[in-house]
Design a protein around this motif. Structure first.
Motif, PDB file in Angstrom:
ATOM      1  N   VAL A 206       0.864  -1.187   0.000  1.00 43.86           N
ATOM      2  CA  VAL A 206       0.000   0.000   0.000  1.00 43.86           C
ATOM      3  C   VAL A 206       0.903   1.241   0.000  1.00 43.86           C
ATOM      4  N   VAL A 207       0.658   2.131  -0.987  1.00 40.55           N
ATOM      5  CA  VAL A 207       1.506   3.322  -1.120  1.00 40.55           C
ATOM      6  C   VAL A 207       0.627   4.573  -1.082  1.00 40.55           C
ATOM      7  N   THR A 208       1.177   5.622  -0.465  1.00 44.10           N
ATOM      8  CA  THR A 208       0.508   6.936  -0.414  1.00 44.10           C
ATOM      9  C   THR A 208       1.384   7.940  -1.147  1.00 44.10           C
ATOM     10  N   ASP A 209       0.760   8.639  -2.110  1.00 42.93           N
ATOM     11  CA  ASP A 209       1.517   9.616  -2.900  1.00 42.93           C
ATOM     12  C   ASP A 209       1.969  10.770  -1.987  1.00 42.93           C
ATOM     13  N   MET A 210       3.269  10.938  -1.910  1.00 44.20           N
ATOM     14  CA  MET A 210       3.838  11.990  -1.058  1.00 44.20           C
ATOM     15  C   MET A 210       4.307  13.192  -1.860  1.00 44.20           C
ATOM     16  N   LYS A 211       4.006  13.217  -3.156  1.00 40.82           N
ATOM     17  CA  LYS A 211       4.508  14.310  -4.003  1.00 40.82           C
ATOM     18  C   LYS A 211       3.948  15.654  -3.549  1.00 40.82           C
TER      19      LYS A 211
END
Length: 743
Positions: A206-211
């Motif tokens: 599971v990844v969360t966009d940190m851009k």
């Protein structure tokens, strides 16, 4: 072929196989093993289509029961067994379809979460590393189309996976800050969590966009850096305190103000310890009011620096709410106003100085007389500066004695002093101000005056000291520095006023002397005029009697005697002309100028009558000019010159012409010997005489010029015939024209 299509084919084939095997076995008399084949399609249908599982199972059970009825030998036991199996088939279908329905609901719920999650989710094989699933959020984030990333190696999107595979086998990865690679090669910063699923074969990441978060963090960091630069660049000191009333932050201005080596010297300090003890109660009350939400203006108080010195500041307290009921922080902003307050005090003192100086100078310049200037100025100085005694002394250049011109107080002061007197020497000899504190100790011989402090300031003039202002106090032991400066400035300003007053006194004395001499001169002039009147009157009477007798004798004399008589008459005429010119000059010098319109014709006719033996011709119109009763002298002198130099045969022509500029030109021309060119420019000067024996005293033409200029005109000499002086002279007079005389 998709999973759904594969299951549909499996259901059909397993159902046909079960029916065909049952038919074959029943035909050969086997009734026990064959029914178990029907469980396969029933279970597959119940799993794939739980809503249709009972209907399908009922139809399949009916087909099986029909086969049993067709191939059985009417054994009751076979029918009962087949019926039991049909019931079991239906029960199995019901149970499995129910379980399948619940399983599908849960799978749909998890699938919905997987598909609609805002976070990116992808599944991959822990053994091969191939991506098995990727939700839309992750696909959109990395730029892949639906199912485009399936079968890719996980290292294609997660380059750092190989280094974390061992850690993943030992347990889950939580909150890993890493980068994923998008389809176009772009790097995406993400926060990743991964763990093995229960099958120990599949990894769920599971990844969360940190851009955006990284961008906001960068903006926040730049904003903090900018804010810190601004806070450190401003000259306003700022302290940030926590709820425990400790300094947690300080800007550069605060560090400089408190004399700290760095922020560390202030952090941890109790802000109350940075306030002067006498203002601590005031600042605490101010802080409580701010905490209660009151809007207050900045407060002035004394802050104590780290070295113990105190300085005046203008402080403002601002409460920052933390939210959630947490106690807020307090921002203390302050500005050092010590120098500003000193400048304001100095400005107020300077304004006081100027007000006193202006008030004294306003009183001093109200008059030009020293007897009024000095008393008023001295009274203002002593009253405004709180002195009980005062004196103003003046000295004239070159004198050794100074004179008292004004005094204030009940003591009788000496009216005169010498320059070298002990109290005067510094002022009048050295030109320096003298300020004496504790006067009795400095001058023990003057204790009778009761003076405690004394000041004497010189009044400067153009060439040294011209006076001084001396003041004394019986109360104060010292003269403050500010009052010394005021006294010095007042005396410097009074210098020009006093010098003008002294010049005014000298001028009045000179005027008095001049008036006295003028009265004597007027008396002498009146006496001279009396003598002139007596002489001219008596001489004229004598000349008239002489001319009468000579005229009578000329009628009876012979030729030789006649010539002598004529010369005698000429001398008498010349004497009369001199007297007439003198009287004319006296009228010009002393008489008032009262010009009025004068007709020229009567004047010229009078000249014809006077010079009856001379040929006089008039040309031109009769005009009026602006003149007075002496206008006849102009023509008498001009015609007299013509007859004197031209003889009895001379011819005189008077030409009158009106000019365009409002003037009248009158030319007196004769046929006499003329005027040499070198004499014409000087002809009308005083005592200018001709070169012949007939020339007079040089007053006639000079009087002509004076009278013509008195009337606002001019006179010039020329030739009757231009360029031919020997053909006769021409004198042209220009006079202002005016309206003709009425009546």
């Amino acid at each position: 072929m998709t999973k759904e299509q594969f299951l549909d084919v499996s259901i059909i084939i397993s159902a046909l196989v079960a029916l065909g095997a049952a038919m074959y076995c029943l035909s050969i008399g086997i009734f026990i093993l064959v029914p178990h084949l029907f469980y396969i399609p029933i279970i597959l249908v119940a799993y794939q289509y739980p809503e249709r599982a009972v209907v399908f199972t009922g139809a399949l059970s009916a087909a099986y029961f029909a086969e049993v009825l067709f191939f059985s030998r009417s054994l009751e036991a076979e029918f009962v067994g087949a019926l039991i199996r049909v019931i079991v088939f239906l029960l199995v279908a019901i149970v499995i379809s129910n379980l399948s329905r619940r399983l599908q609901a849960r799978e749909s719920r998890y699938r919905g979460i997987f598909e609609t999650s805002g976070a990116g989710i992808f599944l991959f094989s822990a053994r091969t590393g191939e991506i098995a699933e990727m939700n839309p959020g992750c696909s959109v984030m990395l730029g892949y189309q639906k199912d485009e990333a399936l079968a890719l190696e996980v290292s294609a999107i997660w380059p750092g996976y190989s280094g974390l595979a061992g850690a993943l086998e030992e347990g889950r990865i939580e909150g890993l800050d890493c980068n994923l690679t998008a389809r176009d090669g772009a790097i995406y910063p993400v926060l990743l969590s991964a763990s093995l699923l229960p099958d120990q074969e599949t990894v769920c990441a599971v990844v969360t966009d940190m851009k955006e978060q990284k961008r906001m963090e960068n903006l926040l960091r730049r904003s903090e850096e900018t804010l810190r630069v601004i806070l450190n660049a401003t000259d306003v000191g700022i302290l940030l305190t926590d709820p425990g009333r400790e300094v947690v932050e300080a800007n550069a201005a605060a560090v400089r103000f408190f004399g700290a080596a760095g922020r560390e010297d202030l952090i941890g300090q109790n802000p109350d310890g940075l306030v002067a003890r006498r203002d601590l109660g005031v600042i605490r009350t101010y802080r409580e009011q701010i905490l209660c939400g009151e809007a207050l203006a900045p407060i002035e108080c004394m802050f104590r620096r780290l070295d113990g010195t105190e300085r005046l500041v203008e402080a403002t307290l601002t409460c920052i709410s933390q939210g959630g009921g947490a106690p807020g922080r307090m921002v203390i902003s302050f500005r050092d106003i010590t120098e500003r307050r000193r400048a304001e005090e100095a400005m107020r003192e300077e304004n006081r100085h100027l007000a006193i100086i202006n008030e004294v100078m306003e009183a001093a310049t109200a008059s030009r007389r020293l007897d009024e200037i000095l008393p008023v100025s001295l009274e203002r100085v002593t009253s405004l500066l709180d002195f009980e005694m005062g004196a103003a002394y003046l000295v004239h250049p070159g004198e050794d004695t100074v004179h008292l011109r004004a005094s204030v107080g009940d003591k009788v002061l000496p009216t005169c002093k010498r320059r070298d007197d002990p109290l005067c020497r510094h002022v009048f000899v050295d030109g320096e101000a003298r300020f004496v504190d504790w006067f009795g100790e400095e001058y023990p011989g003057h204790t009778d005056l009761g003076i405690r402090s004394f000041a004497a300031v010189p009044i400067p003039g153009d060439n040294g000291t011209v006076g001084c202002i001396a003041v004394a106090s019986r109360i104060r032991e010292m003269t403050p520095e500010t009052e010394r400066q005021i006294l010095t400035a007042i005396c410097e300003k009074l210098g020009s006023v006093v010098v003008k007053g002294m010049l005014h006194e000298d001028l009045e004395a000179a005027l008095t002397s001049a008036n006295r001499y003028l009265e004597k001169a007027n008396a002498a002039a009146a006496e001279v005029n009396l003598y002139v009147d007596i002489l001219t009157h008596d001489i004229n009477n004598a000349n008239t009697i002489a001319m009468g007798y000579l005229q009578m004798y000329l009628e009876f004399a012979d030729k030789s005697e006649g010539m002598l008589i004529e010369k005698s008459l000429a001398a008498v005429y010349q004497s009369s002309e001199v007297i007439r010119n003198v009287l004319t000059l006296r009228k010009i010098r002393t008489g008032p100028v009262e010009l009025r319109p004068m007709q020229l014709e009567p004047v010229i006719q009078g000249m014809r009558n006077y010079y009856a033996d001379t040929s006089i011709t008039r040309e031109g119109p009769d005009v009026a000019v602006l003149a007075d009763d002496l206008i006849g002298v102009v023509f008498a002198n001009l015609i007299g010159n013509s007859t004197k130099f031209g003889g009895s045969d001379v011819e005189v022509t008077i030409s009158i012409r009106e000019e365009e500029d409002g003037m009248v030109s009158v030319t007196v021309a004769d046929t006499g010997p003329g005027i040499p060119d070198d004499l014409k420019p000087r002809l009308f000067e005083r005592s200018q005489r001709g070169s012949t024996t007939k020339s007079g005293k040089g007053l006639g033409l000079y009087i002509v010029r004076m009278l013509v200029e008195r009337y606002g005109g001019s006179v010039r000499a020329g030739d009757r015939v231009p360029g031919r002086p020997e053909k006769g002279a021409a004198i042209t007079v220009t006079l202002p024209r005016c309206s003709p005389v009425s009546g």
